[in-house]
Design a protein around this motif. Structure first.
Motif, mmCIF file in Angstrom:
data_model
loop_
_atom_site.group_PDB
_atom_site.id
_atom_site.type_symbol
_atom_site.label_atom_id
_atom_site.label_comp_id
_atom_site.label_asym_id
_atom_site.label_seq_id
_atom_site.Cartn_x
_atom_site.Cartn_y
_atom_site.Cartn_z
ATOM 1 N N LEU A 314 0.780 -1.112 -0.068
ATOM 2 C CA LEU A 314 0.140 0.009 -0.108
ATOM 3 C C LEU A 314 0.932 1.367 -0.062
ATOM 4 O O LEU A 314 0.701 2.199 -0.522
ATOM 5 C CB LEU A 314 -0.919 -0.014 1.151
ATOM 6 N N GLN A 315 2.055 1.271 0.658
ATOM 7 C CA GLN A 315 2.810 2.347 0.772
ATOM 8 C C GLN A 315 3.272 2.855 -0.769
ATOM 9 O O GLN A 315 3.746 4.117 -0.793
ATOM 10 C CB GLN A 315 4.236 2.024 1.397
ATOM 11 N N ASP A 316 3.268 2.041 -1.603
ATOM 12 C CA ASP A 316 3.685 2.369 -3.080
ATOM 13 C C ASP A 316 2.528 3.341 -3.887
ATOM 14 O O ASP A 316 2.576 3.859 -4.745
ATOM 15 C CB ASP A 316 4.088 1.363 -3.996
ATOM 16 N N LEU A 317 1.167 3.544 -3.281
ATOM 17 C CA LEU A 317 0.244 4.195 -3.872
ATOM 18 C C LEU A 317 0.464 5.670 -3.779
ATOM 19 O O LEU A 317 1.046 6.325 -2.794
ATOM 20 C CB LEU A 317 -1.144 3.806 -3.185
ATOM 21 N N THR A 318 0.248 6.660 -4.727
ATOM 22 C CA THR A 318 0.228 8.115 -4.467
ATOM 23 C C THR A 318 -1.068 8.400 -5.237
ATOM 24 O O THR A 318 -1.877 7.646 -5.839
ATOM 25 C CB THR A 318 1.437 8.468 -5.525
ATOM 26 N N LEU A 319 -1.183 9.670 -5.203
ATOM 27 C CA LEU A 319 -2.270 10.407 -6.073
ATOM 28 C C LEU A 319 -2.535 10.148 -7.349
ATOM 29 O O LEU A 319 -3.354 9.861 -7.635
ATOM 30 C CB LEU A 319 -2.046 11.973 -5.751
ATOM 31 N N TYR A 320 -1.318 10.173 -8.208
ATOM 32 C CA TYR A 320 -1.587 9.922 -9.476
ATOM 33 C C TYR A 320 -1.288 8.465 -10.026
ATOM 34 O O TYR A 320 -1.349 8.051 -11.083
ATOM 35 C CB TYR A 320 -0.083 10.817 -10.316
ATOM 36 N N ASN A 321 -0.887 7.488 -8.832
ATOM 37 C CA ASN A 321 -0.734 6.256 -9.002
ATOM 38 C C ASN A 321 -1.569 5.372 -8.052
ATOM 39 O O ASN A 321 -0.845 4.818 -7.232
ATOM 40 C CB ASN A 321 0.456 5.712 -9.298
ATOM 41 N N LEU A 500 -11.742 17.117 -5.698
ATOM 42 C CA LEU A 500 -11.141 17.021 -4.405
ATOM 43 C C LEU A 500 -10.070 15.918 -4.077
ATOM 44 O O LEU A 500 -9.308 15.893 -3.675
ATOM 45 C CB LEU A 500 -12.187 17.428 -3.300
ATOM 46 N N LYS A 501 -10.968 14.684 -4.478
ATOM 47 C CA LYS A 501 -10.092 13.241 -3.876
ATOM 48 C C LYS A 501 -9.147 13.257 -5.020
ATOM 49 O O LYS A 501 -7.795 12.937 -4.668
ATOM 50 C CB LYS A 501 -10.773 12.024 -3.962
ATOM 51 N N GLU A 502 -9.072 13.417 -6.235
ATOM 52 C CA GLU A 502 -8.148 13.302 -7.109
ATOM 53 C C GLU A 502 -6.921 14.104 -6.873
ATOM 54 O O GLU A 502 -5.711 13.866 -7.154
ATOM 55 C CB GLU A 502 -8.708 13.468 -8.655
ATOM 56 N N GLU A 503 -7.199 15.274 -6.492
ATOM 57 C CA GLU A 503 -6.132 16.520 -6.310
ATOM 58 C C GLU A 503 -5.363 16.497 -5.001
ATOM 59 O O GLU A 503 -4.689 17.132 -4.781
ATOM 60 C CB GLU A 503 -6.620 17.731 -6.677
ATOM 61 N N ASN A 504 -5.776 15.307 -3.926
ATOM 62 C CA ASN A 504 -5.133 15.053 -2.798
ATOM 63 C C ASN A 504 -5.603 16.080 -1.785
ATOM 64 O O ASN A 504 -4.636 16.439 -0.958
ATOM 65 C CB ASN A 504 -3.662 14.921 -3.102
#
Length: 606
Positions: A314-321, A500-504
């Motif tokens: 899970l730690q590899d997840l980011t806003l854009y990925n 708002l979720k997409e843009e973190n």
């Protein structure tokens, strides 16, 4: 519908010239060419040949320096409500198409036409002539993902009478299953699976997959009936590149296996000795259900397919990925079987989520939830400019299927499954105004570059959307004023929550919760609260939203007070609908009851 109209014909052209062109392109015709000044007509043996002539010749073949225009010949009396739209991008989602067509009027029927072309073709019937004419004017030549749409009238043989059942032509069966996007119709056909297959491949093999001048990838596309995007330009210098396959589940699996075989052959030819595992990208929303309780699902797939499967943390997840990497090791055959099983689970999860979301359609009767962009395709219905470009380091070409605007793991609809609402009053829905409060820092994301995002959002939702001025230099929130009928409110607010979720602006595991204000007449505030707060308490229990009617309010100049609603998207929507329902009841009770038609009593004679 086998007669063709050939336009933009040079005055020098003869019937023999046109016959030669048809012979060159191996297009049979069943009658002579009738050549007039500037145009011509010809009959084709069947509709499939007519479609081939349109696709192959129209706008592509020159005669005496002029590009021919080929389309169905439609008598004026039959140019009514029925259109054919061609050259649709092959991987386009039905939801995007629904939203686009609905901008110009009520679509009574939309059915896919089977052709041999790579691009898709649909026949559309609008409720009124002016709607079809407007769609024709706006969509003909409209560019979608580098494809120019081609729109023409097709004979509307039911123009002077009632349309036959299920949208078929009089005396003929419908060309395909009808679409559920149209009122009262059954299941719709799909251009492809709603969930594409996404894989990662080593960068050094991308050239072999594409082939000389693209021949290899074209062959894969043709053999597997798929649309394949290789995102080679993104992520310069990265060791791996993502590939997206749009097709049926069988087409995706076939393309995946072929790509693995090409990589294996290239590895042998280049003496590449490292193992080449299959790497599948899957949205985090579905990974938990793929793994299963205590890992049982994944273990069973490993045992059944004789593979070793690991999933990135899970730690590899980011806003854009928001994708997890699933690594599968084993033979090509074994990896192919594992891909089939895992993607089957992922698609089932997606379909279950959609089905559960559709249970919410009673929030707004007639609302097409699938057209709202809460599902695959990177916000369908909105232009590419509405999705922020991924920065270096993100998987290029990411399509956020399954990611709702609410965040969190597991089914994002689950908290609202028990919610329901009574149908709205019959007739044209009234416009409503909702004030939605967003973080002040998010205003730029909602407005977009030169206001493009908010304009597109307004057009998509069919609502007026304005950002109110800041109340002070240090204001932490800004008010978004949304005016429109219930469905427009649902669309607009859903997209704002999602953006708002997409843009973190909210954390990876944090739900997007916003405050919304509805103004109600002061005399109706008591009805919203209920005796001893009973109604508002029931409302909160039902919707999971916080609903507050401040008691110390001074009514405004219109004698209205504010009801505050705070919660995640679906909680807020159910609360808003319930409050509007209460207001509708109050308004009905306020209306004077009409008399039964009795005459007023006559005065007594004295």
């Amino acid at each position: 519908m086998n007669k063709l109209y050939i336009g933009n014909v040079s005055e020098e052209a003869s019937a023999e010239d046109l016959e030669t062109i048809f012979e060159q392109w191996k297009i049979p015709h069943s009658g002579p060419f009738l050549v007039k000044t500037g145009y011509a007509f010809v009959d084709c043996p069947d509709e499939k040949v007519a479609m081939k002539a349109i696709d192959v010749l129209s706008g592509k073949v020159e005669l005496h320096g002029k590009l021919l225009e080929v389309e169905h010949s439609v008598p004026k009396r039959q140019r009514s409500c029925k259109l054919q739209i061609r050259n649709i991008p092959p991987h386009m989602q039905w939801e995007v198409l629904d939203g686009m067509l609905a901008q110009y009027g009520a679509v009574e029927n939309c059915e896919q036409v089977n052709t041999d072309t790579e691009t898709a073709v649909v026949n559309v019937r609008y409720a009124a002539k002016d709607q079809a004419r407007l769609a024709m004017e706006k969509l003909n030549g409209y560019m979608m993902e580098n494809y120019a749409l081609k729109v023409s009238y097709i004979p509307d043989e039911t123009a002077a009478s009632e349309a036959p059942p299920m949208g078929g032509r009089r005396g003929y069966p419908s060309r395909g299953p009808p679409r559920s996007g149209s009122p009262g119709l059954g299941a719709r056909p799909k251009l492809q699976s709603d969930v594409p297959l996404r894989i990662l491949v080593p960068t050094q093999f991308v050239g072999a997959i594409i082939g000389k001048e693209g021949t290899t990838i074209r062959n894969i596309t043709k053999q597997t009936h798929s649309k394949i995007d290789i995102h080679r330009k993104e992520n310069a210098g990265a060791a791996e590149k993502p590939i997206t396959v749009h097709s049926t589940p069988e087409g995706c699996s076939s393309a995946c296996k072929t790509i693995m075989e090409i990589m294996q052959k290239e590895a042998v030819d280049t003496k590449f000795t490292e193992e080449i595992p299959l790497k599948i990208l899957a949205h985090n929303n579905f990974v938990g259900r793929l793994i299963g309780k205590e890992g049982r699902n994944l273990k069973k797939i490993e045992q059944d397919t004789e593979t070793k499967i690991t999933i990135s943390p899970l730690q590899d997840l980011t806003l854009y990925n928001p994708e997890r990497t699933i690594t599968v090791k084993g033979s090509i055959e074994a990896c192919g079987r594992a891909e089939e099983e895992m993607m089957k689970k992922i698609r089932e999860s997606y379909e279950n989520d959609v089905a559960a979301m559709n249970l919410q359609s009673n929030l707004i009767p007639g609302l097409n939830l699938n057209a709202l962009g809460l599902f695959p395709g990177g916000a369908p219905g909105m232009g590419p400019s509405m999705v922020s470009p991924a920065p270096p380091g993100a998987h290029g070409g990411y399509s956020s299927f399954g990611s709702g605007p609410f965040g969190g793991e597991g089914p994002f609809w689950a908290s609202m499954l028990s919610a329901s609402s009574q149908p709205l009053a019959q007739g044209q829905p009234e416009s409503e105004t909702v004030h939605l409060f967003i973080p002040a820092l998010a205003v730029g994301a909602i407005i977009g570059k030169q206001g493009q995002h908010i304009k597109q959002l307004s057009r998509f939702a069919g609502a007026s959307i304005k950002i109110a001025p800041a109340e002070g230099m240090d204001a932490k929130q800004r008010m978004v004023i949304i005016a429109g009928p219930p469905e427009a409110q649902f669309k607009a607010q859903g997209r704002i929550f999602g953006k708002l979720k997409e843009e973190n602006f909210f954390g990876p595991k944090e739900e997007v919760k916003l405050e919304a204000h509805i103004k109600v007449p002061s005399f109706a505030a008591g009805r919203v609260i209920g005796k001893g707060g009973k109604t508002v308490n029931e409302l909160q229990n039902l919707t999971s939203a916080e609903v507050v009617v401040p008691r110390e309010q001074t009514p405004d100049e219109n004698d209205q007070v504010i009801v505050k609603i705070t919660g995640h998207f679906y909680a807020s929507q159910v609360a808003q609908r319930k409050i509007q329902e209460i207001l509708s009841q109050v308004r009905r009770q306020q209306q004077p009851k009409p008399t039964s038609g009795a005459q007023p009593p006559l005065p007594r004679r004295k």
